[in-house]
Design an enzyme around this catalytic site. Structure first.
Site, mmCIF file in Angstrom:
data_model
loop_
_atom_site.group_PDB
_atom_site.id
_atom_site.type_symbol
_atom_site.label_atom_id
_atom_site.label_comp_id
_atom_site.label_asym_id
_atom_site.label_seq_id
_atom_site.Cartn_x
_atom_site.Cartn_y
_atom_site.Cartn_z
ATOM 1 N N LYS A 1 4.185 17.503 3.055
ATOM 2 C CA LYS A 1 3.242 16.382 2.846
ATOM 3 C C LYS A 1 2.113 16.436 3.869
ATOM 4 O O LYS A 1 2.333 16.763 5.021
ATOM 5 C CB LYS A 1 4.005 15.059 2.994
ATOM 6 C CG LYS A 1 3.146 13.816 3.006
ATOM 7 C CD LYS A 1 3.907 12.572 3.458
ATOM 8 C CE LYS A 1 3.546 12.160 4.869
ATOM 9 N NZ LYS A 1 4.167 10.904 5.299
ATOM 10 N N THR B 1 2.787 1.967 2.221
ATOM 11 C CA THR B 1 2.002 1.844 0.979
ATOM 12 C C THR B 1 2.704 2.533 -0.194
ATOM 13 O O THR B 1 2.189 2.546 -1.313
ATOM 14 C CB THR B 1 0.600 2.470 1.140
ATOM 15 O OG1 THR B 1 0.760 3.888 1.346
ATOM 16 C CG2 THR B 1 -0.151 1.866 2.305
ATOM 17 N N GLY B 2 3.840 3.135 0.079
ATOM 18 C CA GLY B 2 4.630 3.765 -0.982
ATOM 19 C C GLY B 2 4.140 5.142 -1.399
ATOM 20 O O GLY B 2 4.751 5.770 -2.269
ATOM 21 N N GLY B 3 3.051 5.629 -0.794
ATOM 22 C CA GLY B 3 2.497 6.925 -1.192
ATOM 23 C C GLY B 3 3.464 8.077 -0.932
ATOM 24 O O GLY B 3 3.691 8.917 -1.803
ATOM 25 N N ASP C 1 -5.761 -24.228 16.793
ATOM 26 C CA ASP C 1 -6.612 -23.024 16.791
ATOM 27 C C ASP C 1 -5.836 -21.750 16.479
ATOM 28 O O ASP C 1 -6.380 -20.651 16.523
ATOM 29 C CB ASP C 1 -7.330 -22.881 18.143
ATOM 30 C CG ASP C 1 -6.351 -22.694 19.289
ATOM 31 O OD1 ASP C 1 -5.127 -22.788 19.044
ATOM 32 O OD2 ASP C 1 -6.806 -22.438 20.416
ATOM 33 N N GLY C 2 -4.541 -21.867 16.158
ATOM 34 C CA GLY C 2 -3.751 -20.694 15.770
ATOM 35 C C GLY C 2 -2.869 -20.132 16.867
ATOM 36 O O GLY C 2 -2.047 -19.245 16.618
HETATM 37 C C1 R5P Z 1 5.826 8.800 8.187
HETATM 38 O O1 R5P Z 1 5.867 9.432 9.234
HETATM 39 C C2 R5P Z 1 6.834 7.738 7.884
HETATM 40 O O2 R5P Z 1 8.126 8.188 8.078
HETATM 41 C C3 R5P Z 1 6.676 7.237 6.465
HETATM 42 O O3 R5P Z 1 6.898 8.303 5.587
HETATM 43 C C4 R5P Z 1 5.303 6.687 6.205
HETATM 44 O O4 R5P Z 1 4.885 5.838 7.243
HETATM 45 C C5 R5P Z 1 5.283 5.950 4.901
HETATM 46 O O5 R5P Z 1 3.999 5.501 4.653
HETATM 47 P P1 R5P Z 1 3.494 5.268 3.172
HETATM 48 O O6 R5P Z 1 4.549 4.496 2.452
HETATM 49 O O7 R5P Z 1 2.214 4.468 3.344
HETATM 50 O O8 R5P Z 1 3.227 6.602 2.566
#
Ligand code: R5P
Length: 313
Positions: free
Chosen positions: A195, A226-228, A40-41
């Site tokens: 940011k 997510t690299g944003g 069941d995991g």
């Molecule tokens: C933010 O407080 C963290 O230090 C990272 O900058 C953030 O979690 C990175 O998230 P993402 O890659 O989704 O922009």
């Protein structure tokens, strides 16, 4: 045996490659544990080595799938405690569930504290971790926490690149302290990107504080999710005239559109460490190992020697 008690090291399933590298550094075999799943995991575990009176370390970053890896850690610790280990140290190179670390609006949990409670209640005596999302999370534990910095490993690599006229840049105000530590290690100037987070996977960048025009820039962060954050910062820094742009982050969480965004980012190199297994195939990705660094911390803990030399960022 290295110290007064036998040193035994175990790993869950989250990063066995890193655990094996650490064992190699320490010259000890990885302890045998049978970790399976019930149909069941549910996680089932059995320690297959004698740990009575042993100084046990369990290596388990709580990376994705976070819930499974966290439960594996808790269950292994319970098994080790019931098998009469003398001391259990959880080596959590990447501490997941760290984002919700304060009650900044109504009706939200403090999940980082909840997870710290769970780890402690399971029977962990000590924690070793690397670049917590917020350093204050150490205080959520009432046991010793050795909070180490990946900048030790990454800065050593960056120094070898011989980057002249270097500006270390934080991609947000929250990361300024980390960037400052890198700038000190690299004898570089400092800049910061303004940011704003719009949603869990999107950010907006505004302006840059600091002069980056015509200079080489390293964007430093604790993690890339997510690299944003880092990719938007890279685009902005290029617009502002930065010469070479490099990204350096300790934890390669890499989820959602991360690979797409990093591929499109105007960066020469993306440096991460192996706190989390990295499977991404990016031509400019450099994965540095923190195994020796963590191994040295574990050796010092086992020998009751000071770890503070490794603390300094
Ligand atoms: C933010 O407080 C963290 O230090 C990272 O900058 C953030 O979690 C990175 O998230 P993402 O890659 O989704 O922009």
């Amino acid at each position: 045996m290295i110290g007064t008690q036998p040193l035994v090291i175990f790993s869950g399933n989250s990063n066995r490659t890193l655990a094996k590298r650490i064992c190699k550094y320490l010259g000890v075999p990885l302890g045998k544990a049978d970790i399976q799943k019930f149909p069941d995991g549910e996680v089932s575990a059995k320690i297959e080595a004698d740990v009575r009176g042993a100084d046990v370390f369990i290596i388990q970053p709580t990376c994705t799938p976070v819930n499974d890896h966290l439960m594996e850690l808790l269950i292994l610790v319970d098994a080790l405690k019931r098998a009469s280990s003398a001391r259990i140290t959880a080596v959590i190179p990447y501490f997941g569930y760290a984002r919700q670390d304060r009650k900044d609006e109504g009706r939200v949990p403090i999940t980082a504290k909840l997870v710290a409670n769970l780890i402690e209640t399971a029977g962990v005596d000590r924690v070793v971790t690397l670049d917590l999302h917020a350093a204050q999370i150490q205080g959520f534990f009432d046991i010793p926490v050795d909070h180490l910095y990946g900048s030790r490993v990454i800065a050593r690599y960056l120094k070898r690149l011989d980057l002249s006229d270097l500006v270390v840049t934080s991609p947000d105000v929250g990361g300024l302290k980390m960037a400052w530590a890198y700038a000190k290690l690299l004898d570089a100037r400092l800049a910061v990107v303004e940011k704003r987070r719009i949603s869990p996977d999107s950010v907006e960048v505004g302006f840059v504080i600091g002069d980056v025009s015509g200079r080489n820039v390293v964007i430093v962060d604790d993690l890339i999710s997510t690299g944003g954050t880092v990719s938007q910062a890279a685009h902005l820094l290029k617009e502002k005239g930065a010469e070479r742009v490099i990204i350096a982050a300790t934890h390669a969480v890499f989820c959602g559109p991360a690979i797409e965004r990093l591929t499109a980012a105007p960066v020469e190199e993306i440096i991460v460490t192996d706190t989390i297994p990295v499977t991404a195939n990016l031509p400019n990705l450099q994965v540095l190992s923190v195994a020796d660094f963590l191994g040295e911390a574990m050796h010092r803990i086992h020998m009751n020697k000071s770890v503070s030399k490794l603390f300094r960022s």
